[in-house]
Design a protein around this motif. Sequence first.
Motif, PDB file in Angstrom:
ATOM      1  N   SER A   1      24.109  28.374  43.177  1.00  0.00           N
ATOM      2  CA  SER A   1      25.539  28.340  44.207  1.00  0.00           C
ATOM      3  C   SER A   1      26.478  27.910  43.798  1.00  0.00           C
ATOM      4  N   SER A   2      26.425  26.133  43.230  1.00  0.00           N
ATOM      5  CA  SER A   2      27.793  25.562  42.587  1.00  0.00           C
ATOM      6  C   SER A   2      28.787  26.546  42.179  1.00  0.00           C
ATOM      7  N   SER A   3      27.625  26.641  40.972  1.00  0.00           N
ATOM      8  CA  SER A   3      28.432  27.418  39.115  1.00  0.00           C
ATOM      9  C   SER A   3      29.407  29.154  40.194  1.00  0.00           C
TER      10      SER A   3
ATOM     11  N   ASN B   1      36.023  30.006  42.723  1.00  0.00           N
ATOM     12  CA  ASN B   1      37.452  29.352  43.151  1.00  0.00           C
ATOM     13  C   ASN B   1      38.211  29.656  42.191  1.00  0.00           C
ATOM     14  N   ASN B   2      37.534  29.274  40.725  1.00  0.00           N
ATOM     15  CA  ASN B   2      38.334  29.560  39.758  1.00  0.00           C
ATOM     16  C   ASN B   2      39.467  30.872  39.914  1.00  0.00           C
TER      17      ASN B   2
ATOM     18  N   GLN C   1      26.975  37.683  34.596  1.00  0.00           N
ATOM     19  CA  GLN C   1      26.595  36.615  34.888  1.00  0.00           C
ATOM     20  C   GLN C   1      25.688  36.116  35.668  1.00  0.00           C
ATOM     21  N   HIS C   2      26.572  35.859  36.793  1.00  0.00           N
ATOM     22  CA  HIS C   2      25.557  34.676  38.032  1.00  0.00           C
ATOM     23  C   HIS C   2      25.568  35.862  39.045  1.00  0.00           C
TER      24      HIS C   2
END
Length: 117
Positions: free
Chosen positions: A5-7, A13-14, A42-43
């Motif tokens: 989730s943080s990734s 954000n990036n 990928q995520h």
Amino acid sequence: MAEDSSSKKFLVNNFNNYKMVDSRPVMEQYNELVRILGQYTQHGLKMDESISVSSIIDKLPPSWKDFKHTLKHGKDDLSLVQLGSHLRIEESLRAQDSDKGKGKEVCWTFCEHDRRG
């Protein structure tokens, strides 16, 4: 699960906070944004391509304001690949114009020198 989730948040954000600058080649920055979008997949994240294209156009640097306007008001929806082609061509044309400008300066100085001597 929290790590994933943080990734995802980090990736979003990036992309959202990325600002293109005039001091670096646009294609280099475009490729970074496309790489970030590749990491979305990928995520397990998905972003509609037309939104991706529109977002990248919005991120173009200040000196590209007129070109940005042209792209935004074009009739057709662009794919990421088509956008990349347009940016590559525009960057190449700008580089040629810049080189011609330098050439004119040198010629003008040289020609001016010839007239005096």
